[in-house]
Design a protein around this motif. Structure first.
Motif, PDB file in Angstrom:
ATOM      1  N   CYS A  69      10.371  50.807  53.153  1.00 18.20           N
ATOM      2  CA  CYS A  69      10.732  52.377  53.458  1.00 18.20           C
ATOM      3  C   CYS A  69      10.577  52.991  52.038  1.00 18.20           C
ATOM      4  CB  CYS A  69      12.253  52.774  54.068  1.00 18.20           C
ATOM      5  SG  CYS A  69      12.560  54.465  54.270  1.00 18.20           S
ATOM      6  N   ALA A  70      11.234  52.429  51.109  1.00 19.61           N
ATOM      7  CA  ALA A  70      11.087  52.924  49.534  1.00 19.61           C
ATOM      8  C   ALA A  70       9.545  52.974  49.152  1.00 19.61           C
ATOM      9  CB  ALA A  70      11.822  52.196  48.749  1.00 19.61           C
ATOM     10  N   ASP A  71       8.836  51.955  49.652  1.00 22.35           N
ATOM     11  CA  ASP A  71       7.415  51.776  49.407  1.00 22.35           C
ATOM     12  C   ASP A  71       6.630  53.051  50.258  1.00 22.35           C
ATOM     13  OD1 ASP A  71       5.136  50.393  48.106  1.00 22.35           O
ATOM     14  OD2 ASP A  71       4.514  50.440  50.248  1.00 22.35           O
ATOM     15  N   HIS A  72       7.022  53.307  51.358  1.00 20.04           N
ATOM     16  CA  HIS A  72       6.503  53.955  52.198  1.00 20.04           C
ATOM     17  C   HIS A  72       6.611  55.637  51.822  1.00 20.04           C
ATOM     18  CE1 HIS A  72       5.276  56.478  55.918  1.00 20.04           C
ATOM     19  NE2 HIS A  72       6.473  56.916  55.870  1.00 20.04           N
ATOM     20  N   VAL A  73       7.984  55.993  51.457  1.00 20.38           N
ATOM     21  CA  VAL A  73       8.223  57.152  50.592  1.00 20.38           C
ATOM     22  C   VAL A  73       7.660  57.408  49.360  1.00 20.38           C
ATOM     23  CG1 VAL A  73      10.380  58.403  50.019  1.00 20.38           C
ATOM     24  CG2 VAL A  73      10.469  57.263  51.941  1.00 20.38           C
ATOM     25  N   LEU A  74       7.691  56.371  48.510  1.00 18.87           N
ATOM     26  CA  LEU A  74       7.019  56.661  47.234  1.00 18.87           C
ATOM     27  C   LEU A  74       5.598  56.913  47.397  1.00 18.87           C
ATOM     28  CD1 LEU A  74       9.058  53.930  45.496  1.00 18.87           C
ATOM     29  CD2 LEU A  74       8.948  56.249  44.649  1.00 18.87           C
TER      30      LEU A  74
ATOM     31  N   ALA B 192      17.463  46.162  42.438  1.00 25.52           N
ATOM     32  CA  ALA B 192      18.256  47.398  42.656  1.00 25.52           C
ATOM     33  C   ALA B 192      19.442  47.155  43.830  1.00 25.52           C
ATOM     34  CB  ALA B 192      17.301  48.775  42.989  1.00 25.52           C
ATOM     35  N   MET B 193      19.469  46.074  44.330  1.00 25.15           N
ATOM     36  CA  MET B 193      20.502  45.764  45.642  1.00 25.15           C
ATOM     37  C   MET B 193      21.767  46.114  44.903  1.00 25.15           C
ATOM     38  SD  MET B 193      19.089  45.345  48.380  1.00 25.15           S
ATOM     39  CE  MET B 193      20.371  44.748  49.348  1.00 25.15           C
ATOM     40  N   GLY B 194      22.564  46.950  45.803  1.00 25.31           N
ATOM     41  CA  GLY B 194      23.967  47.288  45.291  1.00 25.31           C
ATOM     42  C   GLY B 194      24.176  48.711  44.554  1.00 25.31           C
ATOM     43  N   LEU B 195      22.743  49.122  44.195  1.00 27.38           N
ATOM     44  CA  LEU B 195      22.777  50.339  43.502  1.00 27.38           C
ATOM     45  C   LEU B 195      22.205  51.571  44.407  1.00 27.38           C
ATOM     46  CD1 LEU B 195      21.118  49.278  40.391  1.00 27.38           C
ATOM     47  CD2 LEU B 195      23.519  49.534  40.399  1.00 27.38           C
ATOM     48  N   THR B 196      22.073  52.644  44.121  1.00 23.43           N
ATOM     49  CA  THR B 196      21.913  53.774  45.044  1.00 23.43           C
ATOM     50  C   THR B 196      20.419  53.505  45.247  1.00 23.43           C
ATOM     51  OG1 THR B 196      21.691  55.333  43.213  1.00 23.43           O
ATOM     52  CG2 THR B 196      24.034  54.994  44.179  1.00 23.43           C
ATOM     53  N   ILE B 197      19.767  54.303  45.987  1.00 22.13           N
ATOM     54  CA  ILE B 197      18.307  54.523  45.958  1.00 22.13           C
ATOM     55  C   ILE B 197      17.833  55.236  45.133  1.00 22.13           C
ATOM     56  CG2 ILE B 197      18.434  56.597  47.883  1.00 22.13           C
ATOM     57  CD1 ILE B 197      16.032  53.692  48.124  1.00 22.13           C
ATOM     58  N   PHE B 198      18.489  56.290  44.607  1.00 21.21           N
ATOM     59  CA  PHE B 198      18.157  57.098  43.362  1.00 21.21           C
ATOM     60  C   PHE B 198      17.893  55.900  42.111  1.00 21.21           C
ATOM     61  CE2 PHE B 198      20.641  60.514  45.609  1.00 21.21           C
ATOM     62  CZ  PHE B 198      19.627  61.593  45.402  1.00 21.21           C
ATOM     63  N   ASP B 199      18.665  55.218  42.063  1.00 21.86           N
ATOM     64  CA  ASP B 199      18.763  54.162  40.911  1.00 21.86           C
ATOM     65  C   ASP B 199      17.115  53.272  41.129  1.00 21.86           C
ATOM     66  OD1 ASP B 199      20.958  54.707  39.663  1.00 21.86           O
ATOM     67  OD2 ASP B 199      22.252  53.485  41.214  1.00 21.86           O
ATOM     68  N   LEU B 200      16.805  53.006  42.644  1.00 26.94           N
ATOM     69  CA  LEU B 200      15.869  52.333  42.902  1.00 26.94           C
ATOM     70  C   LEU B 200      14.586  53.273  42.589  1.00 26.94           C
ATOM     71  CD1 LEU B 200      14.421  49.982  44.131  1.00 26.94           C
ATOM     72  CD2 LEU B 200      14.620  50.918  46.280  1.00 26.94           C
ATOM     73  N   PHE B 201      14.580  54.272  42.976  1.00 26.86           N
ATOM     74  CA  PHE B 201      13.650  55.205  42.728  1.00 26.86           C
ATOM     75  C   PHE B 201      13.245  55.252  41.059  1.00 26.86           C
ATOM     76  CE2 PHE B 201      14.316  57.398  46.956  1.00 26.86           C
ATOM     77  CZ  PHE B 201      13.374  56.515  47.615  1.00 26.86           C
ATOM     78  N   ALA B 202      14.213  55.441  40.378  1.00 29.82           N
ATOM     79  CA  ALA B 202      14.375  55.626  39.016  1.00 29.82           C
ATOM     80  C   ALA B 202      13.800  54.170  38.298  1.00 29.82           C
ATOM     81  CB  ALA B 202      15.644  55.837  38.534  1.00 29.82           C
ATOM     82  N   LEU B 203      13.886  53.178  38.760  1.00 33.52           N
ATOM     83  CA  LEU B 203      13.605  52.282  38.369  1.00 33.52           C
ATOM     84  C   LEU B 203      12.093  52.072  38.298  1.00 33.52           C
ATOM     85  CD1 LEU B 203      14.485  49.099  37.350  1.00 33.52           C
ATOM     86  CD2 LEU B 203      14.545  48.336  39.622  1.00 33.52           C
ATOM     87  N   VAL B 204      11.421  52.615  39.477  1.00 30.02           N
ATOM     88  CA  VAL B 204       9.982  52.447  39.699  1.00 30.02           C
ATOM     89  C   VAL B 204       9.339  53.700  38.916  1.00 30.02           C
ATOM     90  CG1 VAL B 204       8.410  52.584  41.489  1.00 30.02           C
ATOM     91  CG2 VAL B 204      10.175  51.571  42.073  1.00 30.02           C
ATOM     92  N   GLU B 205       9.818  54.699  39.214  1.00 32.76           N
ATOM     93  CA  GLU B 205       9.510  55.988  38.503  1.00 32.76           C
ATOM     94  C   GLU B 205      10.436  56.737  37.445  1.00 32.76           C
ATOM     95  OE1 GLU B 205       6.295  57.304  38.578  1.00 32.76           O
ATOM     96  OE2 GLU B 205       5.482  56.012  40.092  1.00 32.76           O
ATOM     97  N   PRO B 206      10.643  56.077  36.230  1.00 35.17           N
ATOM     98  CA  PRO B 206      11.463  56.517  35.369  1.00 35.17           C
ATOM     99  C   PRO B 206      11.533  57.975  35.143  1.00 35.17           C
ATOM    100  CG  PRO B 206      10.366  54.670  34.387  1.00 35.17           C
ATOM    101  CD  PRO B 206       9.587  55.156  35.715  1.00 35.17           C
ATOM    102  N   ARG B 207      10.613  58.754  35.219  1.00 34.08           N
ATOM    103  CA  ARG B 207      10.351  60.152  34.808  1.00 34.08           C
ATOM    104  C   ARG B 207      10.619  61.102  35.982  1.00 34.08           C
ATOM    105  NH1 ARG B 207       6.088  57.688  31.926  1.00 34.08           N
ATOM    106  NH2 ARG B 207       6.443  57.178  29.891  1.00 34.08           N
TER     107      ARG B 207
ATOM    108  N   GLY C 206       2.773  60.435  46.688  1.00 27.16           N
ATOM    109  CA  GLY C 206       1.697  60.357  45.490  1.00 27.16           C
ATOM    110  C   GLY C 206       2.319  59.474  44.291  1.00 27.16           C
ATOM    111  N   LYS C 207       3.357  58.596  44.353  1.00 30.84           N
ATOM    112  CA  LYS C 207       4.022  57.760  43.483  1.00 30.84           C
ATOM    113  C   LYS C 207       3.363  56.178  43.566  1.00 30.84           C
ATOM    114  CE  LYS C 207       6.383  61.227  42.163  1.00 30.84           C
ATOM    115  NZ  LYS C 207       6.082  61.961  40.768  1.00 30.84           N
ATOM    116  N   ARG C 208       3.830  55.483  42.636  1.00 27.12           N
ATOM    117  CA  ARG C 208       3.607  54.034  42.713  1.00 27.12           C
ATOM    118  C   ARG C 208       4.327  53.426  43.953  1.00 27.12           C
ATOM    119  NH1 ARG C 208       5.630  50.811  38.097  1.00 27.12           N
ATOM    120  NH2 ARG C 208       6.707  52.583  37.706  1.00 27.12           N
ATOM    121  N   GLY C 209       3.917  52.518  44.521  1.00 22.66           N
ATOM    122  CA  GLY C 209       4.843  51.832  45.708  1.00 22.66           C
ATOM    123  C   GLY C 209       5.850  51.041  44.719  1.00 22.66           C
TER     124      GLY C 209
END
Length: 160
Positions: A23-28, A44-59, A32-35
């Motif tokens: 799902c995160a890959d699909h959304v990213l 990122a397990m145990g963290l929020t989805i916001f943390d996961l997205f920030a891990l992939v796309e820090p900016r 137009g973001k990296r998968g």
């Protein structure tokens, strides 16, 4: 005396890493973001989805994070077939019920998706309280979600 039990959802009752990753890959990618790959999602397990997205796309801007979150929450159930109930999860919940224990669930998933997952796997009837992402301003590892569950169960910390 123990009067209640607080459970987590991911990796406690269900194995959901594949659903989260897909799902995160699909959304990213859809924005137009990296998968994302499974290893990154696992970090990122145990963290929020916001943390996961920030891990992939820090900016990411706050607006982009909110847009990604809203899309993720909207389409997560499209990937539920990749989530599996863990062995003996239902049995553990049923046993706790026979012992008269009050049950709560604390998760970083959105409340709506957490409830849908519980229902999809026949676990929704066991919990008196469910605390999702939007129910607290701080998230794991902060104690705030646990304290919220205690409040909803009307139990003290020494009773779980």
């Amino acid at each position: 005396m123990i009067r209640g039990v607080i459970f987590d959802l991911d990796n406690t009752l269900v194995a959901s890493i594949d659903s989260i990753t897909k799902c995160a890959d699909h959304v990213l990618r859809g924005m137009g973001k990296r998968g994302i790959d499974r290893a990154t999602a696992e970090r990122a397990m145990g963290l929020t989805i916001f943390d996961l997205f920030a891990l992939v796309e820090p900016r990411l801007t706050d607006g982009e994070k909110t847009g990604l979150f809203n899309e993720y929450r909207r389409c997560y159930m499209d990937f539920i077939h990749d989530t599996k109930i863990l062995p003996h999860a239902r049995e553990a919940l049923a046993l706790a019920g026979t012992k008269g224990l009050r049950l709560a669930l604390v998760t970083t998933k959105s409340l709506g998706n957490a409830r849908k997952i519980l229902e999809a796997f026949g676990m929704d009837g066991y919990f008196e309280a469910v605390v999702g992402f939007e129910d607290t301003s701080s998230h794991k590892p902060s104690p705030e979600p646990i304290l919220k569950a205690l409040e909803l169960l009307d139990l003290g910390a020494g009773e779980v």
